[in-house]
Design an enzyme around this catalytic site. Structure first.
Site, PDB file in Angstrom:
ATOM      1  N   TRP A  63     -39.087  -7.450 -16.777  1.00 54.09           N
ATOM      2  CA  TRP A  63     -38.390  -6.219 -16.335  1.00 54.09           C
ATOM      3  C   TRP A  63     -39.317  -5.026 -16.532  1.00 54.09           C
ATOM      4  O   TRP A  63     -39.297  -4.069 -15.739  1.00 54.09           O
ATOM      5  CB  TRP A  63     -37.092  -5.983 -17.102  1.00 54.09           C
ATOM      6  CG  TRP A  63     -35.943  -6.948 -16.899  1.00 54.09           C
ATOM      7  CD1 TRP A  63     -35.153  -7.471 -17.892  1.00 54.09           C
ATOM      8  CD2 TRP A  63     -35.419  -7.469 -15.659  1.00 54.09           C
ATOM      9  NE1 TRP A  63     -34.187  -8.287 -17.342  1.00 54.09           N
ATOM     10  CE2 TRP A  63     -34.320  -8.304 -15.968  1.00 54.09           C
ATOM     11  CE3 TRP A  63     -35.775  -7.315 -14.323  1.00 54.09           C
ATOM     12  CZ2 TRP A  63     -33.584  -8.981 -14.990  1.00 54.09           C
ATOM     13  CZ3 TRP A  63     -35.044  -7.994 -13.345  1.00 54.09           C
ATOM     14  CH2 TRP A  63     -33.968  -8.805 -13.686  1.00 54.09           C
ATOM     15  N   THR A 102     -33.977  -6.827 -30.675  1.00 54.82           N
ATOM     16  CA  THR A 102     -33.800  -7.714 -29.535  1.00 54.82           C
ATOM     17  C   THR A 102     -32.332  -8.087 -29.425  1.00 54.82           C
ATOM     18  O   THR A 102     -31.557  -7.950 -30.379  1.00 54.82           O
ATOM     19  CB  THR A 102     -34.661  -8.991 -29.647  1.00 54.82           C
ATOM     20  OG1 THR A 102     -34.776  -9.563 -28.348  1.00 54.82           O
ATOM     21  CG2 THR A 102     -34.052 -10.015 -30.608  1.00 54.82           C
ATOM     22  N   ARG A 152     -38.259 -12.242 -20.199  1.00 56.76           N
ATOM     23  CA  ARG A 152     -37.670 -11.501 -19.079  1.00 56.76           C
ATOM     24  C   ARG A 152     -37.703  -9.994 -19.333  1.00 56.76           C
ATOM     25  O   ARG A 152     -37.859  -9.204 -18.406  1.00 56.76           O
ATOM     26  CB  ARG A 152     -36.255 -11.982 -18.758  1.00 56.76           C
ATOM     27  CG  ARG A 152     -35.824 -11.536 -17.382  1.00 56.76           C
ATOM     28  CD  ARG A 152     -34.680 -12.305 -16.773  1.00 56.76           C
ATOM     29  NE  ARG A 152     -33.482 -12.340 -17.570  1.00 56.76           N
ATOM     30  CZ  ARG A 152     -33.098 -13.365 -18.320  1.00 56.76           C
ATOM     31  NH1 ARG A 152     -33.833 -14.461 -18.381  1.00 56.76           N
ATOM     32  NH2 ARG A 152     -31.981 -13.317 -19.031  1.00 56.76           N
ATOM     33  N   SER A 157     -29.605 -17.002 -21.734  1.00 55.45           N
ATOM     34  CA  SER A 157     -29.282 -16.491 -23.055  1.00 55.45           C
ATOM     35  C   SER A 157     -29.434 -17.626 -24.065  1.00 55.45           C
ATOM     36  O   SER A 157     -28.583 -18.498 -24.152  1.00 55.45           O
ATOM     37  CB  SER A 157     -27.833 -15.987 -22.987  1.00 55.45           C
ATOM     38  OG  SER A 157     -27.496 -15.245 -24.096  1.00 55.45           O
ATOM     39  N   SER A 199     -30.994 -17.947 -30.964  1.00 56.06           N
ATOM     40  CA  SER A 199     -31.968 -18.340 -31.993  1.00 56.06           C
ATOM     41  C   SER A 199     -31.413 -17.888 -33.345  1.00 56.06           C
ATOM     42  O   SER A 199     -30.458 -17.110 -33.391  1.00 56.06           O
ATOM     43  CB  SER A 199     -33.320 -17.666 -31.728  1.00 56.06           C
ATOM     44  OG  SER A 199     -33.357 -16.382 -32.326  1.00 56.06           O
ATOM     45  N   ASP A 228     -25.265  -1.725 -15.480  1.00 56.09           N
ATOM     46  CA  ASP A 228     -25.869  -2.600 -14.469  1.00 56.09           C
ATOM     47  C   ASP A 228     -25.409  -2.306 -13.040  1.00 56.09           C
ATOM     48  O   ASP A 228     -25.317  -3.217 -12.204  1.00 56.09           O
ATOM     49  CB  ASP A 228     -25.642  -4.070 -14.823  1.00 56.09           C
ATOM     50  CG  ASP A 228     -26.594  -4.514 -15.916  1.00 56.09           C
ATOM     51  OD1 ASP A 228     -27.745  -4.025 -15.933  1.00 56.09           O
ATOM     52  OD2 ASP A 228     -26.194  -5.332 -16.757  1.00 56.09           O
ATOM     53  N   GLY A 243     -36.112  -0.371 -32.655  1.00 51.06           N
ATOM     54  CA  GLY A 243     -36.018  -1.383 -31.615  1.00 51.06           C
ATOM     55  C   GLY A 243     -35.336  -2.626 -32.156  1.00 51.06           C
ATOM     56  O   GLY A 243     -35.347  -2.881 -33.365  1.00 51.06           O
ATOM     57  N   ASP A 260     -34.161  -3.548 -19.343  1.00 50.25           N
ATOM     58  CA  ASP A 260     -33.649  -4.013 -18.048  1.00 50.25           C
ATOM     59  C   ASP A 260     -33.214  -2.853 -17.154  1.00 50.25           C
ATOM     60  O   ASP A 260     -33.247  -2.942 -15.931  1.00 50.25           O
ATOM     61  CB  ASP A 260     -32.437  -4.945 -18.227  1.00 50.25           C
ATOM     62  CG  ASP A 260     -32.520  -5.858 -19.429  1.00 50.25           C
ATOM     63  OD1 ASP A 260     -33.186  -5.504 -20.417  1.00 50.25           O
ATOM     64  OD2 ASP A 260     -31.895  -6.926 -19.404  1.00 50.25           O
TER      65      ASP A 260
HETATM   66  N1  GLY Z   1     -30.255  -8.020 -17.709  1.00 54.13           N
HETATM   67  C1  GLY Z   1     -29.883  -9.118 -18.513  1.00 54.13           C
HETATM   68  C2  GLY Z   1     -30.799 -10.261 -18.429  1.00 54.13           C
HETATM   69  O1  GLY Z   1     -31.912 -10.140 -17.915  1.00 54.13           O
HETATM   70  O2  GLY Z   1     -30.424 -11.325 -18.896  1.00 54.13           O
END
Ligand code: GLY
Length: 389
Positions: A238, A222, A234, A350, A353, A102, A220, A162
């Protein structure tokens, strides 16, 4: 161009000014508390506590300060931005929590912004060091930038969608230094990401694993979405902004069509009031939290992409972005400092689930990037904005 949200009002020029004026007043109001410190990634009961510069999100707060400075030119903002740039230089020099991808989220809206706006040389130095840190995460086997965790471990051998927002830092570093390596790595990552995270129906994977021995795409998964196979709101946002930036920096025409498709999926899955549920699996009538930040991120992507499209299509995306921002302004924007020390309510960071692997925090709260991208979208709508990205 099937989705238009016909009949939904757009944000007026007056509302844009009113919203930006509130943002800069709120930022000036809290600045004494958040100059040496940063706003936490998420608010608690709508109020951000102060934190050290040690999370992936701290650059957004500094980015808000620079956007507010651009808006009103108040020297207090410039001074606070400069204090924060020093903190970012110290952070990269001492390698404080930078073992992840990041670097763009951290250093573009803070240090690149400071350099572009004011010629701040510490910002330039810090951002170039951050670009080096980011390229150190590159995995030649698989050709991608590893998102999280110690390098090479099979459980970490993945990219996440992201990261498309972290790559402009590398393009900027190439421009600044004349060194091609940053751009080459960015392009390899974009190619690998686009080839794997976008599914057949143009929903997206949050994360994608590769075989550490061969680099072959594996599967893939999540992390922050509701379940594998759903579209985390999100993540999809992104993807919208990420595809616009991928096109801006590579000029590859095929990315325009992918932008259209990924955006269409996002828009098709919005509820009536246009504020995204945290996962696009949910819709009107579901008792689930929203993620207003996704609307602002997607709006920024549409406003960016509209620069490269023919006038009719550009207007189409500008109109939709304006309608999304009107919805955010009406339903989520803070308009009273007694309610919150942030800018936008109803985001979700965040949300745990039964089917995902993330912790539970920042649900139906302000999120610092939600605030930042709200301001970025408003700024984009108010003038021809020169990107920090
Ligand atoms: N980049 C982490 C988020 O969008 O929570």
């Amino acid at each position: 161009m099937s989705i238009t949200f016909e009949g939904y009002p757009e944000l007026t020029r007056e509302e844009i000014d009113k919203a930006l004026t509130f943002c800069k007043e709120q930022i000036l109001h809290v600045l004494p508390e958040f100059t040496e410190k940063f706003q936490q990634a998420y608010s608690v009961d709508n109020f951000y506590p102060p934190v050290e510069n040690d999370d992936w999100t701290c650059g957004f707060w500094t980015g808000e300060i620079w956007l507010a400075y651009e808006y009103c030119g108040d020297e207090r903002l410039k001074k606070a931005g400069e204090v924060q740039v020093k903190s970012f230089l110290n952070r990269i020099d001492k390698k404080i929590v930078v073992d992840h991808h990041d670097m763009g989220f951290l250093y573009s809206p803070s240090c690149v912004a400071a350099y572009k706006l004011t010629g701040n040389t510490e910002g330039r130095e810090a951002a170039l060091k951050a670009a080096d840190q980011l390229v150190s995460r590159y995995q030649p086997v698989g050709e991608f930038i590893q998102a999280w965790g110690p390098m090479n471990a099979p459980e970490n051998y993945r990219l996440i969608i992201d990261c498309l927002l972290n790559l402009p830092l590398l393009y900027w570093a190439s421009e600044e230094t004349g060194e091609q390596k940053y751009r080459d790595i960015a392009e390899k990552h974009i190619h690998t990401a686009v080839a794997n995270v976008i599914r057949e129906d143009y929903s997206t994977w949050h994360t994608f694993f590769f075989d550490p021995k061969t680099g072959a795409p594996d599967h893939g998964a999540t992390c922050q979405g509701y379940r594998d196979g759903s579209a985390w709101a999100r993540g999809q946002a992104w993807g919208v902004y990420g595809m616009a930036l991928a096109y801006k920096y590579t000029g590859r025409k095929e990315y325009i069509e992918l932008f259209r498709r990924v955006t269409e999926y996002f828009l098709e899955h919005l509820p009536k009031d246009l504020i995204p549920y945290w996962d696009l699996e949910f819709t009107d009538g579901d008792d689930q939290p929203r993620d207003s930040s996704s609307a602002s991120i997607a709006a920024c992507g549409m406003l960016e992409m509209s620069k490269y499209l023919e006038p009719e299509e550009a207007r189409h995306y500008q109109t939709i972005a304006s309608r999304l921002m009107k919805a955010v302004y009406d339903n989520c924007a803070v308009k009273d400092m007694a309610v919150s020390n942030g800018l936008v309510l109803h985001s979700t960071y965040s949300n745990h689930s039964p089917y995902n692997t993330c912790n539970h925090y920042g649900v139906d709260e302000c999120n610092i990037w939600g605030d930042y991208f709200y301001m970025e979208a408003l700024t984009r709508m108010s003038k021809d904005w020169q990107l920090y990205w």
